[in-house]
Design an enzyme around this catalytic site. Structure first.
Site, PDB file in Angstrom:
ATOM      1  N   SER A 192      -9.608  -0.412   7.303  1.00 50.10           N
ATOM      2  CA  SER A 192      -9.097  -0.255   5.936  1.00 50.10           C
ATOM      3  C   SER A 192      -8.533  -1.501   5.284  1.00 50.10           C
ATOM      4  O   SER A 192      -8.261  -1.484   4.084  1.00 50.10           O
ATOM      5  CB  SER A 192      -8.045   0.840   5.888  1.00 50.10           C
ATOM      6  N   SER A 216      -9.531   2.216   3.278  1.00 45.95           N
ATOM      7  CA  SER A 216      -8.644   2.957   2.415  1.00 45.95           C
ATOM      8  C   SER A 216      -7.690   2.105   1.590  1.00 45.95           C
ATOM      9  O   SER A 216      -7.095   2.596   0.641  1.00 45.95           O
ATOM     10  CB  SER A 216      -7.827   3.927   3.269  1.00 45.95           C
ATOM     11  N   LYS A 272       0.862  -1.179   0.000  1.00 46.10           N
ATOM     12  CA  LYS A 272       0.000   0.000   0.000  1.00 46.10           C
ATOM     13  C   LYS A 272       0.901   1.232   0.000  1.00 46.10           C
ATOM     14  O   LYS A 272       1.990   1.203   0.586  1.00 46.10           O
ATOM     15  CB  LYS A 272      -0.881  -0.036   1.259  1.00 46.10           C
TER      16      LYS A 272
HETATM   17  N1  GLN Z   1     -12.448   4.585   7.005  1.00 47.33           N
HETATM   18  C1  GLN Z   1     -11.754   4.798   8.239  1.00 47.33           C
HETATM   19  C2  GLN Z   1     -11.196   6.187   8.285  1.00 47.33           C
HETATM   20  O1  GLN Z   1     -11.371   6.863   7.349  1.00 47.33           O
HETATM   21  C3  GLN Z   1     -10.662   3.763   8.380  1.00 47.33           C
HETATM   22  C4  GLN Z   1      -9.403   4.109   7.742  1.00 47.33           C
HETATM   23  C5  GLN Z   1      -8.308   3.130   7.982  1.00 47.33           C
HETATM   24  O2  GLN Z   1      -8.519   2.069   8.549  1.00 47.33           O
HETATM   25  N2  GLN Z   1      -7.122   3.515   7.573  1.00 47.33           N
HETATM   26  O3  GLN Z   1     -10.622   6.604   9.239  1.00 47.33           O
END
Ligand code: GLN
Length: 468
Positions: free
Chosen positions: A175, A151, A76
């Protein structure tokens, strides 16, 4: 066809395939499909080919093959790979080349895995649909017009499109699990402190964990076992030894946690699974959870507070984007940050600064920490009675591109079911369980006691064998 490293390795050792031909075929798929999917921001084609050749020669010579030689993975865009770009899918880090590798990447290289590309993600891992990337959204790998989740949307789409065997993602509030669910994959958020965060661009340090996504449970477990364990460069990693995984009988005592308001197709898939588990003699008990209303506020107060502090380092001086026209140092900071950060990142820095401000600190931040503690105690108590807690990964199937971009609250609410495990630090594994009427993937997540990822793997194998 689904790529599995375990199957590839066996084929190569039997002389029926080669690592090089696998990489060539994979690069062919990437060239054809990635321009549309936008899952990978960069492809390391030449490097992957030469690494594959090296492992083919090892096989030809009859020398021992390292445990993950020839396993293809992507990182990532917030996980460092030495000598390669790293941008957190943000303009503010455009052109930045990391001088070192994340411990997870280093450990994978040490056992022969091949990094084939860098995966798109939401900017600084903030988002649930991969629409916050400065390099454009990622398309769902097989449901045209839908989001792949976020994400780690690029990581999930790359696995589902067979661009790699395993992808590394990061999970602060879901994410890894939510995009894995949206793309029909396995995805693991390890126990907080199980995998080193060294080389992971920090979003909310007391939540962040690196973990694997894969369509093969076996491959996921192999990668997890390599990246897990104590690291002198991350003081929050645990010194508990990582025990080699051996499959055991599945845990029998399941707590079943079902919120109100699930999408009907998600609810149906969960109900069917429940009945099948009962039919197999599992004890599956519906439990009462009094904290639904507190999860999202607690998560967003604490993570934005940590993010506002972590992101203070992007000041235009040390790395990444620097504004051209600034006259004073103050102006340099302000302009570089205004130009470099996207809208969602700015929103979170503002929120985080607000909850940490002198007049509000106790009302928000301290209060949220207390709620976090209550949740932790509740969950620990649960594991006295149950081997694991099962709950849907997402209340809805994948949604359409653009459907939630104008309403950040709706986007935040889609994290309801995943932030729980990050708030308490427990491990959670997303397992694909079915499809909606229109063919979109549905998943369930299994949460286990701290450092007992192995129980989750045993349970996931049990779920997979229900299908047979
Ligand atoms: N969708 C969540 C956020 O925006 C989780 C993001 C993540 O796990 N990096 O914070």
């Amino acid at each position: 066809m689904t790529l599995s490293y375990t199957a590839l390795r066996a084929a190569v050792l039997e002389g029926k395939s080669s690592f090089r031909s696998e990489v060539e075929a994979t690069l062919g798929r990437i060239a054809k499909e990635n321009p549309h999917l936008n899952a990978l921001l960069e492809v390391y084609g030449e490097e992957a080919l030469s690494a594959a050749e090296r492992w083919d020669q090892t096989v030809d010579k009859g020398d021992p093959l390292p445990p993950l030689a020839g396993l293809l993975y992507v990182h990532k865009d917030n996980i460092a790979y030495a000598g390669h770009r790293l941008s957190a899918s943000s303009r503010i880090l455009e052109g930045y080349v990391s001088p070192f590798s994340a411990t997870a990447v280093e450990r994978l290289s040490a056992v022969g895995a091949i990094c084939i590309g860098r995966a798109n993600c939401d900017e600084f891992a903030m988002g649930s649909s991969n629409e916050n990337s400065a390099y454009g959204p990622v398309q769902h790998p097989f449901a045209e017009g839908y989001v792949p989740g976020g994400s780690s949307g690029g990581s999930a789409a790359a696995v589902a499109a067979n661009f790699c065997h395993v992808a590394l993602g990061s999970d602060t509030g879901g994410s890894i699990r939510q995009p894995a669910a949206f793309c029909g994959l396995y995805g693991l958020k390890p126990t907080y402190g199980r995998v080193s965060r060294h080389g992971l661009i920090a979003y909310a340090s007391s939540f962040d964990q690196i973990g694997p996504l894969s369509s093969s449970l076996e491959d996921l477990i192999k990668v997890y076992s390599v990246i897990a364990g104590f690291d002198t460069r991350d003081a929050t990693t645990s010194t508990r030894p990582v025990v080699e995984y051996r499959q055991k009988p599945a845990p029998r005592r399941w707590a079943w946690l079902i919120p109100q308001g699930l999408h009907p197709d998600v609810e149906a898939a969960i109900r069917i699974l429940h009945e099948r588990l009962l039919g197999q003699g599992f004890s599956v008990e519906l439990i009462d959870f009094p904290y639904w209303d507190y999860l999202i506020p607690t998560y967003y107060i604490l993570t934005t507070a940590e993010a506002s502090s972590n992101l203070a380092r992007y000041d235009g001086v040390r790395y990444g984007h620097r504004a051209k026209q600034a006259q004073t140092l103050e102006e340099l900071y302000a302009r570089s940050r205004s130009e470099g950060f996207g809208k969602e990142v700015k929103r979170r820095i503002l929120l985080g600064t607000f909850v940490l401000s002198a007049g509000y600190f106790d009302a928000y931040y301290t209060q949220a920490q207390k709620v976090r503690r209550v949740l932790y105690e509740y969950t620990q108590a649960c594991f006295q009675r149950y081997d694991l807690i099962a709950l849907p990964t997402s209340a809805t199937p994948p949604f359409r591109l653009g459907e939630k971009t104008s309403d950040p609250i709706q986007m935040y609410l889609s994290d309801l079911l995943t932030v729980y495990a990050n708030l308490t630090g427990h491990p959670a594994l997303q397992v694909p369980i079915g499809k909606t009427k229109s063919g979109l993937p549905v998943g369930i997540q299994l949460m286990g006691p701290l450092y007992q990822e192995d129980i989750l793997f045993d349970a996931a194998y049990a779920l997979a064998s229900l299908d047979k």
